[in-house]
Enzyme design. Structure first.
Site, short mmCIF file in Angstrom:
data_model
loop_
_atom_site.label_atom_id
_atom_site.label_comp_id
_atom_site.label_asym_id
_atom_site.label_seq_id
_atom_site.Cartn_x
_atom_site.Cartn_y
_atom_site.Cartn_z
N CYS A 18 0.98 -1.22 -0.24
CA CYS A 18 -0.03 -0.21 -0.46
C CYS A 18 1.12 1.22 -0.04
CB CYS A 18 -1.19 -0.31 0.70
SG CYS A 18 -2.61 1.34 0.77
N HIS A 38 -3.27 -5.61 0.13
CA HIS A 38 -2.86 -6.09 1.42
C HIS A 38 -3.08 -7.35 1.43
CE1 HIS A 38 -2.70 -2.16 3.73
NE2 HIS A 38 -3.61 -1.62 2.19
N GLU A 87 -1.42 -9.73 3.29
CA GLU A 87 -1.73 -9.79 4.74
C GLU A 87 -3.26 -10.21 5.34
OE1 GLU A 87 -2.00 -5.58 5.48
OE2 GLU A 87 -1.03 -6.89 3.88
#
Length: 609
Positions: free
Chosen positions: A402, A531, A533
């Site tokens: 990001c 993202h 994750e």
């Protein structure tokens, strides 16, 4: 009403004792028995969602497929249960009151006086019933059990309406469909070392006074608790001894469901909630015992520097650190995350605090890989840019997420293209070279829920060819990842950046927004606008995180050459002859937390509050 089963998880004494992990563990145990499970997290704050929080308030903001910005505990649920939740799985006071007020404005209450009881409490119950029916897995089956975590602490004025709602709800759902697990802290003062049960007694008394009686009391403590303490809690809290579950601090959160299962939770829930589980093999928790055993027996370490803006609270980067752990553990490494405050890498800090400056750069230099995660605002951005440059120029494995994606573009524009003053309009509206600009449709003037949010498709360019990141994603043409941003790469600079070697290998479906970049002739220099994750799982790590860990240990080339497969040394972490649940539990040292072992403390069993 359907025959949905509910487990309400409440907390006592203090917040932050691990209700989220314990709620997730209940679900993990039931799901291992073949039960479809869903979860709801209740946050008693008035905010509509977690989207506008500072990370220092509640830790990171977790983003769901549908763009919901929610509490980080929903990340725990998704990782433990491997399910996909929705924005309505996170209830806030703000959401409930807004729904009731909107109904009042429409005249739905026919002119009646709108009150907390029954209107707010009814709205809570109806919301829980509705969301519990939403499928959360690929099977699209309606869940059988809904685990509801009530945030905060029993007795908080903020949660009073929710407690009253569930007091009523237990009769609406009927006893055989509803049970309560109360998580409480057992403090152990260092002066005496004796566990104190009085706070738990008071907490349970207050819960019972509000009309809810716990079926389980889950006692959190620093060290194991002896049997006499368990019996005392049973005596004073009106539950049987086998309904008192003691969870001391463990070396891995993945041990929690194993330890809870060893207390006979399946048998109790099967009878109490009439789940109809006919039989369950002892191996049904095997994947978790294997994972915990593997983590406990990691002999090698990988050191990753995380250059962030909110490093004073590690929960600000929970999903990032979990994703690093998932990737490292998969290939047999324990990850050591060095949290570096981005602003300490800036030249201004050299003048104001030279010790912090040199310490930060020392930490960065000794790391084996660097990750620059997301964030907002001007503070620390020059430090992130400096870290990006250092990794690019020194061949250090680098992964940007990001804002980390955007800082790598800014750095490249400044130092390779020599565009002096290149910046993002988020931090410098008057920059002569706005290489990062805001997306007009997401700049509405409001703060909450106005970003580009949720799961979206990223398409690999046909020119992506043999890039590391595409190979890590198994050479797929398209991938789906979750987003949370309102700035993007300025299209005017893309051709110039790519000509100089910064390749944008992934774009959105319209090929207008840059999603993934990779640097040529570098061991691993990858950054993504999304993202990844959020979709990382303990048994299924995120590909770009895998790339960072592998490159940090200089084994990425061989991994890619094998078609993204681990070598036998990396995948074999225990002897196949010891491939039994009981053997792994033994290695997990569960016996160390056997509360009946009075040797855990002094020979005195006279526990005084």
């Amino acid at each position: 009403m359907s025959n949905m089963k509910y487990i309400l998880v409440t907390g006592g004494v203090i917040s932050g004792v691990g209700k989220g992990v314990i709620a997730s563990s209940f679900g993990t145990i039931l799901k291992s028995c073949g039960i479809e499970v869903t979860s709801i997290k209740i946050d008693p704050y008035i905010n509509l969602d977690a989207g506008t929080f500072s990370p220092y308030e509640h830790g990171e903001v977790f983003v769901l497929d549908d763009g919901g910005e929610v509490d980080l505990d929903l990340g725990n649920y998704e990782r433990f249960l491997n399910i996909t939740l929705h924005r309505d799985n996170n209830i806030t006071t703000g959401k409930i009151y807004k729904m009731v007020i909107d109904k009042e404005r429409r005249g739905d209450y026919l002119g009646k006086t709108v009150q907390v009881v029954p209107h707010i409490t009814d709205a809570i119950q109806e919301w829980v019933e509705r969301v519990a029916q939403i499928p959360v897995s690929d099977k699209k089956k309606i869940p059988q059990v809904c685990i509801v975590e009530l945030g905060g602490t029993i007795g908080d004025i903020e949660s009073a309406a929710f407690v009253e709602a569930f007091r009523q709800f237990q009769f609406r759902a009927k006893r055989e469909n509803f049970c309560v697990a109360h998580v409480s802290l057992i403090p152990q003062p260092r002066s005496t070392g004796e566990p104190k049960t009085k706070p738990t007694q008071s907490s349970v008394r207050e819960l019972r006074g509000l009309g809810l009686s716990p079926d389980f009391i889950v006692c959190r403590s620093e060290k194991p608790i002896v049997q006499s303490v368990k019996e005392k809690i049973s005596n004073f809290c009106h539950v049987a001894p086998d309904q008192v579950i003691c969870i001391p601090d463990l070396s891995s959160i993945y041990k929690v469901p194993i330890l809870m299962e060893s207390h006979g939770i399946v048998e109790y829930l099967n009878e109490r909630l009439q789940l109809g589980i006919k039989s369950w093999p002892r191996k049904h928790m095997k994947q978790w015992s294997d994972l915990a055993y593997k983590i406990d027996n990691l002999r090698h370490e990988v050191c990753i520097a995380l250059v962030g803006k909110y490093t004073r609270l590690e929960d600000s980067y929970t999903s990032v650190t979990k994703a690093l752990q998932h990737a490292a553990n998969t290939i047999g490494y324990k990850v050591n995350v060095l949290f570096i405050e981005a602003s300490n890498l800036e030249k201004e800090t050299l003048e104001t605090d030279p010790v912090a400056y040199h310490d930060a750069w020392k930490e960065l230099c000794k790391s084996e890989g660097v990750i620059v995660p997301g964030g907002f605002g001007k503070r620390g951005i020059e430090g992130k840019i400096a870290a990006s440059r250092w990794c690019r120029e020194n061949g250090k494995p680098f992964f940007g997420i990001c804002l980390g994606f955007q800082t790598s573009v800014i750095e490249f524009a400044r130092n390779v293209l020599k565009l002096k003053g290149a910046h993002t309009t988020e931090c410098d509206a008057e920059t002569p070279h706005p290489v990062i600009i805001d997306m007009p449709e997401h700049n509405t003037g409001e703060m909450g829920g106005t970003m580009r949010l949720g799961k979206r498709v990223t398409v690999f360019k046909s020119t992506a060819g043999d890039t590391k990141i595409k190979r890590l994603y198994s050479n797929k043409d398209k991938i789906e990842e979750r987003h949370r941003h309102r700035y993007e790469v300025n299209p005017k600079y893309i051709a110039e950046l790519e000509k100089a070697g910064l390749l944008f290998v992934g774009v959105d479906t319209e090929a207008e927004r840059m999603e993934i970049l990779e640097l040529e002739n570098h061991p691993y220099y990858v950054a993504v606008q999304f993202h990844p994750e959020y979709l990382s799982r303990p048994m299924s790590p995120s590909p770009p995180f895998m790339g960072l860990i592998l490159a940090s240990k200089d084994i990425l080339k061989s991994y890619l050459a094998r078609g993204c497969k681990l070598s036998p040394r990396e995948s074999d972490y225990y002897d196949s002859e010891e491939d039994e649940f009981e053997i792994n539990v033994k290695h997990l040292a569960i016996s160390q937390v056997n509360e009946s072992d009075s040797s855990a403390y002094s020979s005195s069993t006279n526990i005084v509050d």
